[in-house]
Design a protein around this motif. Structure first.
Motif, PDB file in Angstrom:
ATOM      1  N   ALA A 197       8.088  58.465 -14.403  1.00 49.99           N
ATOM      2  CA  ALA A 197       7.242  59.286 -15.260  1.00 49.99           C
ATOM      3  C   ALA A 197       6.214  58.435 -15.999  1.00 49.99           C
ATOM      4  O   ALA A 197       5.031  58.806 -16.095  1.00 49.99           O
ATOM      5  CB  ALA A 197       8.106  60.060 -16.255  1.00 49.99           C
ATOM      6  N   VAL A 198       6.632  57.292 -16.523  1.00 53.37           N
ATOM      7  CA  VAL A 198       5.697  56.422 -17.242  1.00 53.37           C
ATOM      8  C   VAL A 198       4.674  55.846 -16.270  1.00 53.37           C
ATOM      9  O   VAL A 198       3.476  55.765 -16.587  1.00 53.37           O
ATOM     10  CB  VAL A 198       6.452  55.307 -17.995  1.00 53.37           C
ATOM     11  CG1 VAL A 198       5.472  54.331 -18.648  1.00 53.37           C
ATOM     12  CG2 VAL A 198       7.367  55.905 -19.061  1.00 53.37           C
ATOM     13  N   ALA A 199       5.100  55.447 -15.082  1.00 49.24           N
ATOM     14  CA  ALA A 199       4.170  54.901 -14.088  1.00 49.24           C
ATOM     15  C   ALA A 199       3.109  55.931 -13.709  1.00 49.24           C
ATOM     16  O   ALA A 199       1.930  55.592 -13.524  1.00 49.24           O
ATOM     17  CB  ALA A 199       4.934  54.450 -12.842  1.00 49.24           C
ATOM     18  N   ALA A 200       3.501  57.203 -13.602  1.00 48.87           N
ATOM     19  CA  ALA A 200       2.541  58.245 -13.250  1.00 48.87           C
ATOM     20  C   ALA A 200       1.498  58.444 -14.345  1.00 48.87           C
ATOM     21  O   ALA A 200       0.342  58.767 -14.060  1.00 48.87           O
ATOM     22  CB  ALA A 200       3.281  59.557 -12.980  1.00 48.87           C
ATOM     23  N   PRO A 240       1.893  48.672 -11.502  1.00 50.35           N
ATOM     24  CA  PRO A 240       2.442  47.598 -10.650  1.00 50.35           C
ATOM     25  C   PRO A 240       3.733  46.999 -11.211  1.00 50.35           C
ATOM     26  O   PRO A 240       4.681  46.737 -10.448  1.00 50.35           O
ATOM     27  CB  PRO A 240       1.308  46.564 -10.614  1.00 50.35           C
ATOM     28  CG  PRO A 240       0.067  47.358 -10.880  1.00 50.35           C
ATOM     29  CD  PRO A 240       0.480  48.413 -11.864  1.00 50.35           C
ATOM     30  N   LEU A 241       3.772  46.773 -12.520  1.00 49.21           N
ATOM     31  CA  LEU A 241       4.983  46.218 -13.126  1.00 49.21           C
ATOM     32  C   LEU A 241       6.158  47.181 -12.977  1.00 49.21           C
ATOM     33  O   LEU A 241       7.276  46.768 -12.621  1.00 49.21           O
ATOM     34  CB  LEU A 241       4.748  45.917 -14.600  1.00 49.21           C
ATOM     35  CG  LEU A 241       5.984  45.457 -15.388  1.00 49.21           C
ATOM     36  CD1 LEU A 241       6.456  44.094 -14.896  1.00 49.21           C
ATOM     37  CD2 LEU A 241       5.688  45.419 -16.886  1.00 49.21           C
ATOM     38  N   ALA A 243       9.653  46.634 -11.057  1.00 44.75           N
ATOM     39  CA  ALA A 243      10.945  46.752 -11.735  1.00 44.75           C
ATOM     40  C   ALA A 243      11.861  47.720 -10.993  1.00 44.75           C
ATOM     41  O   ALA A 243      13.065  47.464 -10.828  1.00 44.75           O
ATOM     42  CB  ALA A 243      10.742  47.203 -13.176  1.00 44.75           C
ATOM     43  N   LEU A 244      11.320  48.841 -10.531  1.00 48.98           N
ATOM     44  CA  LEU A 244      12.115  49.801  -9.772  1.00 48.98           C
ATOM     45  C   LEU A 244      12.621  49.180  -8.470  1.00 48.98           C
ATOM     46  O   LEU A 244      13.789  49.353  -8.101  1.00 48.98           O
ATOM     47  CB  LEU A 244      11.277  51.043  -9.468  1.00 48.98           C
ATOM     48  CG  LEU A 244      11.079  52.021 -10.624  1.00 48.98           C
ATOM     49  CD1 LEU A 244       9.986  53.025 -10.308  1.00 48.98           C
ATOM     50  CD2 LEU A 244      12.394  52.736 -10.946  1.00 48.98           C
ATOM     51  N   HIS A 245      11.754  48.456  -7.787  1.00 46.89           N
ATOM     52  CA  HIS A 245      12.160  47.813  -6.524  1.00 46.89           C
ATOM     53  C   HIS A 245      13.281  46.815  -6.775  1.00 46.89           C
ATOM     54  O   HIS A 245      14.264  46.740  -6.010  1.00 46.89           O
ATOM     55  CB  HIS A 245      10.955  47.127  -5.888  1.00 46.89           C
ATOM     56  CG  HIS A 245      11.263  46.480  -4.571  1.00 46.89           C
ATOM     57  ND1 HIS A 245      11.604  45.144  -4.461  1.00 46.89           N
ATOM     58  CD2 HIS A 245      11.313  46.986  -3.316  1.00 46.89           C
ATOM     59  CE1 HIS A 245      11.833  44.860  -3.198  1.00 46.89           C
ATOM     60  NE2 HIS A 245      11.665  45.954  -2.477  1.00 46.89           N
ATOM     61  N   THR A 251      12.412  38.317  -9.878  1.00 47.02           N
ATOM     62  CA  THR A 251      11.745  37.848 -11.095  1.00 47.02           C
ATOM     63  C   THR A 251      10.465  38.658 -11.318  1.00 47.02           C
ATOM     64  O   THR A 251       9.704  38.901 -10.378  1.00 47.02           O
ATOM     65  CB  THR A 251      11.392  36.364 -10.972  1.00 47.02           C
ATOM     66  OG1 THR A 251      12.605  35.621 -10.753  1.00 47.02           O
ATOM     67  CG2 THR A 251      10.721  35.851 -12.232  1.00 47.02           C
ATOM     68  N   LEU A 252      10.245  39.075 -12.553  1.00 50.21           N
ATOM     69  CA  LEU A 252       9.025  39.795 -12.921  1.00 50.21           C
ATOM     70  C   LEU A 252       8.169  38.899 -13.806  1.00 50.21           C
ATOM     71  O   LEU A 252       8.699  38.041 -14.532  1.00 50.21           O
ATOM     72  CB  LEU A 252       9.372  41.086 -13.662  1.00 50.21           C
ATOM     73  CG  LEU A 252      10.253  42.085 -12.911  1.00 50.21           C
ATOM     74  CD1 LEU A 252      10.518  43.306 -13.777  1.00 50.21           C
ATOM     75  CD2 LEU A 252       9.627  42.488 -11.593  1.00 50.21           C
ATOM     76  N   PRO A 253       6.849  39.066 -13.780  1.00 46.68           N
ATOM     77  CA  PRO A 253       5.978  38.216 -14.604  1.00 46.68           C
ATOM     78  C   PRO A 253       6.313  38.355 -16.088  1.00 46.68           C
ATOM     79  O   PRO A 253       6.232  39.453 -16.648  1.00 46.68           O
ATOM     80  CB  PRO A 253       4.572  38.739 -14.296  1.00 46.68           C
ATOM     81  CG  PRO A 253       4.693  39.452 -12.989  1.00 46.68           C
ATOM     82  CD  PRO A 253       6.073  40.017 -12.954  1.00 46.68           C
ATOM     83  N   ALA A 254       6.676  37.235 -16.715  1.00 40.76           N
ATOM     84  CA  ALA A 254       7.150  37.272 -18.099  1.00 40.76           C
ATOM     85  C   ALA A 254       6.101  37.848 -19.048  1.00 40.76           C
ATOM     86  O   ALA A 254       6.433  38.647 -19.942  1.00 40.76           O
ATOM     87  CB  ALA A 254       7.561  35.867 -18.541  1.00 40.76           C
ATOM     88  N   ASN A 255       4.846  37.471 -18.892  1.00 40.30           N
ATOM     89  CA  ASN A 255       3.804  37.972 -19.790  1.00 40.30           C
ATOM     90  C   ASN A 255       3.610  39.478 -19.637  1.00 40.30           C
ATOM     91  O   ASN A 255       3.371  40.187 -20.624  1.00 40.30           O
ATOM     92  CB  ASN A 255       2.479  37.246 -19.532  1.00 40.30           C
ATOM     93  CG  ASN A 255       2.510  35.814 -20.014  1.00 40.30           C
ATOM     94  OD1 ASN A 255       3.347  35.437 -20.834  1.00 40.30           O
ATOM     95  ND2 ASN A 255       1.607  34.993 -19.496  1.00 40.30           N
TER      96      ASN A 255
END
Length: 273
Positions: free
Chosen positions: A217-220, A227-228, A232-234, A246-250
């Motif tokens: 819902a937030v992505a939509a 992209p983030l 995260a879902l993947h 790993t996700l980009p820390a910033n």
């Protein structure tokens, strides 16, 4: 003494025998003074991921017990009875909280538990009898989830025994949760992001949603974070915690700062309203 869940098919197949045994062992110690055993967390919200999710359980007991059966004496026995691996937990861990029925029946922003157990293959062992040892926000959020969506495993329904915390207390708990996840210690990046999405959706709707549904819902609605959130879902959908990516820390920190602003906006709107 019972080994039967109220509705066995309301919980995932992988958890059914385990939760039956949790109910059985809890009932063996509390008998008629056991009020309710309620599944909360991902099981309640229909988003349990085997190999990734904990199993969260709320227990409500009648604290007015005579003699040896007083909760303070039974509680250590319950912690021992449910400890992994003596009772092998098929999930990543069991997080079980016991409340006195009088406390559970009134709105509160406090932790307020009689016993808090963490046990399981991927959880540090913990059994606390002192609610001042723990940040209150975890318990406020879990009681709110239990009130709205808790799945009764034994006894009375959640809506009959657990009061909805005041919205101001829930928002305060969400703000503390965002701070905890912003610090990052002990939390996977994908879970930090998805918890942030759930917080945003609660502020927008007043309802708790499964983490993945909240993220969608937030992505939509928020293209800049898409992209983030998809990453995260993947990561969250991978088969185990150890397989998380790993996700980009910033990017994670920037998103959580935005989430904190949304929670603060809800707090301000409630005050002005």
């Amino acid at each position: 003494m019972t080994r039967t869940l109220v509705d066995p098919y309301s919980v995932p197949d992988e958890l059914r025998p385990y939760l039956q045994e949790v109910v059985h062992r809890t009932h063996a110690l509390y008998g008629s003074h056991l009020v309710s055993v309620i599944a909360v967390g991902s099981v309640a919200l229909g988003d349990y991921r085997h190999g990734r999710s904990d199993v969260d359980v709320t227990v409500v007991v009648d604290g007015a017990l005579p003699g040896r059966a007083r909760p303070g004496r039974v509680l250590p026995e319950l912690a021992a009875a449910l400890a992994h691996p003596a009772l092998p937990c098929p999930a990543t861990g069991l997080e079980l909280v016991v409340y006195d029925r009088d406390f559970a029946a009134r709105p509160s922003g406090e932790a307020g538990y009689l016993l808090d157990i963490n046990t399981g293959p991927l959880l540090p062992e913990r059994a606390s009898l002192d609610p001042s040892q723990s940040p209150a926000f975890w318990y406020v959020i879990d009681r709110s989830v239990a009130r709205q969506a808790g799945r009764v495993l034994y006894g009375r329904p959640a809506r009959e025994v657990i009061a909805e915390p005041a919205r101001a207390d829930v928002l305060r708990a969400l703000r503390a949760s965002v701070r905890e996840h912003s610090a990052g210690e002990g939390h996977l990046a994908d879970n930090r992001v998805l918890n942030g999405c759930r917080s945003v959706q609660f502020c927008r709707t007043g309802r708790w949603q499964a983490k993945r549904r909240a993220a969608e819902a937030v992505a939509a609605a928020e293209e800049r974070f898409r992209p983030l959130l998809h990453a995260a879902l993947h990561s969250y959908e991978r088969p185990s915690r150890t397989a998380a990516t790993t996700l980009p820390a910033n990017d994670v920190q920037g998103f959580l700062a935005w989430v904190a602003e949304r929670v603060d906006e809800s707090v301000d709107a409630d005050r002005s309203g």
